[in-house]
Design a protein around this motif. Structure first.
Motif, PDB file in Angstrom:
ATOM      1  N   UNK A   1      32.725  51.248  33.051  1.00  0.00           N
ATOM      2  CA  UNK A   1      33.107  50.152  32.171  1.00  0.00           C
ATOM      3  C   UNK A   1      34.118  49.205  32.777  1.00  0.00           C
ATOM      4  N   UNK A   2      34.586  49.480  34.005  1.00  0.00           N
ATOM      5  CA  UNK A   2      35.553  48.603  34.665  1.00  0.00           C
ATOM      6  C   UNK A   2      34.827  47.392  35.237  1.00  0.00           C
ATOM      7  N   UNK A   3      35.305  46.215  34.891  1.00  0.00           N
ATOM      8  CA  UNK A   3      34.660  44.975  35.329  1.00  0.00           C
ATOM      9  C   UNK A   3      35.200  44.547  36.694  1.00  0.00           C
ATOM     10  N   UNK A   4      34.515  43.603  37.315  1.00  0.00           N
ATOM     11  CA  UNK A   4      34.999  42.967  38.535  1.00  0.00           C
ATOM     12  C   UNK A   4      35.722  41.670  38.192  1.00  0.00           C
ATOM     13  N   UNK A   5      36.640  41.221  39.059  1.00  0.00           N
ATOM     14  CA  UNK A   5      37.188  39.877  38.872  1.00  0.00           C
ATOM     15  C   UNK A   5      36.073  38.839  38.953  1.00  0.00           C
ATOM     16  N   UNK A   6      36.271  37.710  38.315  1.00  0.00           N
ATOM     17  CA  UNK A   6      35.302  36.620  38.445  1.00  0.00           C
ATOM     18  C   UNK A   6      35.217  36.196  39.909  1.00  0.00           C
ATOM     19  N   UNK A   7      33.991  36.009  40.403  1.00  0.00           N
ATOM     20  CA  UNK A   7      33.810  35.644  41.805  1.00  0.00           C
ATOM     21  C   UNK A   7      34.593  34.389  42.173  1.00  0.00           C
ATOM     22  N   UNK A   8      34.593  33.388  41.283  1.00  0.00           N
ATOM     23  CA  UNK A   8      35.277  32.128  41.582  1.00  0.00           C
ATOM     24  C   UNK A   8      36.775  32.352  41.766  1.00  0.00           C
ATOM     25  N   UNK A   9      37.358  33.242  40.962  1.00  0.00           N
ATOM     26  CA  UNK A   9      38.780  33.543  41.098  1.00  0.00           C
ATOM     27  C   UNK A   9      39.051  34.349  42.360  1.00  0.00           C
ATOM     28  N   UNK A  10      38.247  35.375  42.587  1.00  0.00           N
ATOM     29  CA  UNK A  10      38.473  36.253  43.733  1.00  0.00           C
ATOM     30  C   UNK A  10      38.339  35.501  45.047  1.00  0.00           C
ATOM     31  N   UNK A  11      37.379  34.600  45.131  1.00  0.00           N
ATOM     32  CA  UNK A  11      37.112  33.901  46.386  1.00  0.00           C
ATOM     33  C   UNK A  11      37.841  32.570  46.510  1.00  0.00           C
ATOM     34  N   UNK A  12      38.662  32.226  45.535  1.00  0.00           N
ATOM     35  CA  UNK A  12      39.338  30.927  45.560  1.00  0.00           C
ATOM     36  C   UNK A  12      40.084  30.666  46.870  1.00  0.00           C
ATOM     37  N   UNK A  13      40.853  31.608  47.418  1.00  0.00           N
ATOM     38  CA  UNK A  13      41.547  31.315  48.684  1.00  0.00           C
ATOM     39  C   UNK A  13      40.579  31.020  49.826  1.00  0.00           C
ATOM     40  N   UNK A  14      39.448  31.722  49.857  1.00  0.00           N
ATOM     41  CA  UNK A  14      38.479  31.535  50.933  1.00  0.00           C
ATOM     42  C   UNK A  14      37.730  30.215  50.756  1.00  0.00           C
ATOM     43  N   UNK A  15      37.385  29.866  49.514  1.00  0.00           N
ATOM     44  CA  UNK A  15      36.751  28.570  49.267  1.00  0.00           C
ATOM     45  C   UNK A  15      37.681  27.429  49.654  1.00  0.00           C
ATOM     46  N   UNK A  16      38.991  27.647  49.502  1.00  0.00           N
ATOM     47  CA  UNK A  16      39.977  26.612  49.839  1.00  0.00           C
ATOM     48  C   UNK A  16      40.241  26.525  51.338  1.00  0.00           C
ATOM     49  N   UNK A  17      39.635  27.397  52.111  1.00  0.00           N
ATOM     50  CA  UNK A  17      39.746  27.312  53.562  1.00  0.00           C
ATOM     51  C   UNK A  17      40.609  28.365  54.219  1.00  0.00           C
ATOM     52  N   UNK A  18      41.261  29.227  53.427  1.00  0.00           N
ATOM     53  CA  UNK A  18      42.110  30.270  54.005  1.00  0.00           C
ATOM     54  C   UNK A  18      41.276  31.530  54.215  1.00  0.00           C
ATOM     55  N   UNK A  19      40.490  31.560  55.286  1.00  0.00           N
ATOM     56  CA  UNK A  19      39.582  32.683  55.529  1.00  0.00           C
ATOM     57  C   UNK A  19      40.328  33.971  55.882  1.00  0.00           C
ATOM     58  N   UNK A  20      41.585  33.866  56.266  1.00  0.00           N
ATOM     59  CA  UNK A  20      42.350  35.055  56.607  1.00  0.00           C
ATOM     60  C   UNK A  20      43.164  35.614  55.457  1.00  0.00           C
ATOM     61  N   UNK A  21      42.988  35.081  54.257  1.00  0.00           N
ATOM     62  CA  UNK A  21      43.791  35.528  53.107  1.00  0.00           C
ATOM     63  C   UNK A  21      43.591  37.025  52.873  1.00  0.00           C
ATOM     64  N   UNK A  22      44.700  37.742  52.686  1.00  0.00           N
ATOM     65  CA  UNK A  22      44.651  39.194  52.542  1.00  0.00           C
ATOM     66  C   UNK A  22      45.015  39.608  51.118  1.00  0.00           C
ATOM     67  N   UNK A  23      44.098  40.359  50.505  1.00  0.00           N
ATOM     68  CA  UNK A  23      44.365  41.021  49.231  1.00  0.00           C
ATOM     69  C   UNK A  23      44.732  42.481  49.505  1.00  0.00           C
ATOM     70  N   UNK A  24      45.537  43.056  48.608  1.00  0.00           N
ATOM     71  CA  UNK A  24      45.661  44.510  48.586  1.00  0.00           C
ATOM     72  C   UNK A  24      44.684  45.043  47.537  1.00  0.00           C
ATOM     73  N   UNK A  25      44.231  46.296  47.667  1.00  0.00           N
ATOM     74  CA  UNK A  25      43.369  46.864  46.631  1.00  0.00           C
ATOM     75  C   UNK A  25      44.009  46.808  45.251  1.00  0.00           C
ATOM     76  N   UNK A  26      45.320  47.048  45.183  1.00  0.00           N
ATOM     77  CA  UNK A  26      46.006  47.016  43.886  1.00  0.00           C
ATOM     78  C   UNK A  26      45.910  45.636  43.238  1.00  0.00           C
ATOM     79  N   UNK A  27      46.001  44.578  44.050  1.00  0.00           N
ATOM     80  CA  UNK A  27      45.884  43.226  43.500  1.00  0.00           C
ATOM     81  C   UNK A  27      44.510  43.005  42.882  1.00  0.00           C
ATOM     82  N   UNK A  28      43.464  43.414  43.580  1.00  0.00           N
ATOM     83  CA  UNK A  28      42.106  43.207  43.068  1.00  0.00           C
ATOM     84  C   UNK A  28      41.887  44.041  41.807  1.00  0.00           C
ATOM     85  N   UNK A  29      42.378  45.275  41.800  1.00  0.00           N
ATOM     86  CA  UNK A  29      42.239  46.118  40.608  1.00  0.00           C
ATOM     87  C   UNK A  29      42.963  45.488  39.426  1.00  0.00           C
TER      88      UNK A  29
END
Length: 348
Positions: free
Chosen positions: A129-157
């Motif tokens: 029942x655990x959902x995923x973040x919205x793709x547009x939100x999760x990928x926002x840094x990469x869409x903006x051009x920061x391909x090296x942006x680093x998430x921690x697992x805790x942030x995504x959770x």
């Protein structure tokens, strides 16, 4: 990562469209699997397609197109690529091995801070029942051009848990669930989950071309470049957002070796092997229009779509080098058609 089941959906549509006559026409030309792989490039819109095909003990490898559209380097079977959600099978094996050792219970709530009372079995089978973040939100840094942006697992959770989970029990594909499993493995073992994957799967099977990057956005050594629908190169991107849900890198041979060992019962005791297949714990079932069933995994992430499946005697591991995450986030088709044609050729 596998985005909203799009891999299975796209493959199903492509398989159905191909089954009526494409495989038969390919057979008339001599080698249906080779021809279907080539067609992904010549008529399907993919810069490259690479496949490993096994029929009994006979193994063939096929490569079509270019690994890099800028340089024209040819695609080759030994080149590495991001396997996305095929990572989940490796993580599932580690979790199930820990269960076999009595170090965790598949039916006891996970003790991961902030995560609701769900079990490893539910997480493995996408019924937590655990959902995923919205793709547009999760990928926002990469869409903006920061391909090296680093998430921690805790942030995504935490991003995922902003939306309250559904009641457990109903199937809903969840990448976040596999991040929770990664946290669980580390809590139980006291080790980096990548160390456990290497010790329990990669080294025993001799998968020397498979790696588990954490933050580095670059692929090293011989590799396939991955693209979006406009042929923008997405090879360079931090895999941190996907971690134990899809960050691994491999080759068609290594991934095929893993799935052959897994479905031959070499990695799990019989009881857990039966649960792996019977309950789909970290693996997927694909029903083909000719009535055959194959098991394995699929994956899609920036630049790559892949499938690795077997019916026991036969096996196909295939990667093609387009997946458009922005199109997918906008609910548009993220890859060209014909992606399922080699499956029909290999198994039907």
């Amino acid at each position: 990562m596998r985005f909203r089941g799009v891999v299975a959906g796209a493959l199903t549509v492509s398989i159905a469209a191909t089954a009526a006559g494409g495989a038969a026409r390919a057979a008339e030309r001599g080698n249906p699997v080779r021809d279907a792989v080539t067609t992904l490039v010549t008529r399907g819109g993919f810069p490259a397609a690479v496949a490993y095909h096994r029929d009994g003990d006979r193994v063939s490898r096929y490569a079509a197109g270019v690994a890099d559209v800028r340089t024209g380097e040819p695609a080759r079977a030994g080149q590495r690529w991001r396997i996305a959600s095929n990572t989940k099978g490796f993580v599932a094996v580690v979790v199930l091995q820990l269960a076999a050792e009595g170090r965790l219970s598949l039916d006891a709530p996970v003790a991961v801070p902030g995560v609701p009372a769900v079990t490893p079995r539910q997480l493995l089978g996408h019924t937590s029942g655990i959902h995923d973040p919205a793709d547009a939100e999760l990928f926002a840094p990469y869409f903006a051009g920061d391909r090296g942006y680093v998430y921690t697992p805790d942030e995504v959770i935490r991003m995922a848990l902003r939306k309250p989970p559904s009641a457990p029990g109903r199937y809903e594909y969840s990448n976040t669930g596999y991040l929770v499993l990664g946290k669980l493995v580390e809590a139980v073992t006291g080790h980096d989950v990548r160390r456990e994957v290497a010790a329990r799967v990669l080294r025993p099977l001799g998968l020397v071309h498979t790696s588990f990057p954490l933050t580095s956005p670059r692929l090293t050594g011989p590799h396939l470049h991955g693209y979006d629908l406009a042929r923008v190169d997405w090879t360079t991107i931090s895999p941190s957002y996907d971690w134990t849900a899809g960050a691994m890198v491999s080759t068609v041979d290594d991934l095929a070796t893993f799935h052959r060992a897994l479905f031959a019962g070499r990695l799990l005791p019989p009881e857990l092997q039966a649960q792996l297949i019977g309950q789909g714990l970290g693996v997927e079932k694909v029903e083909l229009p000719c009535g055959r069933t194959v098991w394995g995994g699929t994956g899609a992430g920036p630049g790559y779509v892949s499938v690795s499946v077997t019916d026991g005697r036969r096996q196909l591991t295939l990667v093609a080098t387009v997946f458009d995450v922005k199109a997918d986030a906008e609910h548009r088709p993220p890859l060209p058609s014909r992606a399922g044609a080699p499956l029909v050729a290999a198994f039907c």
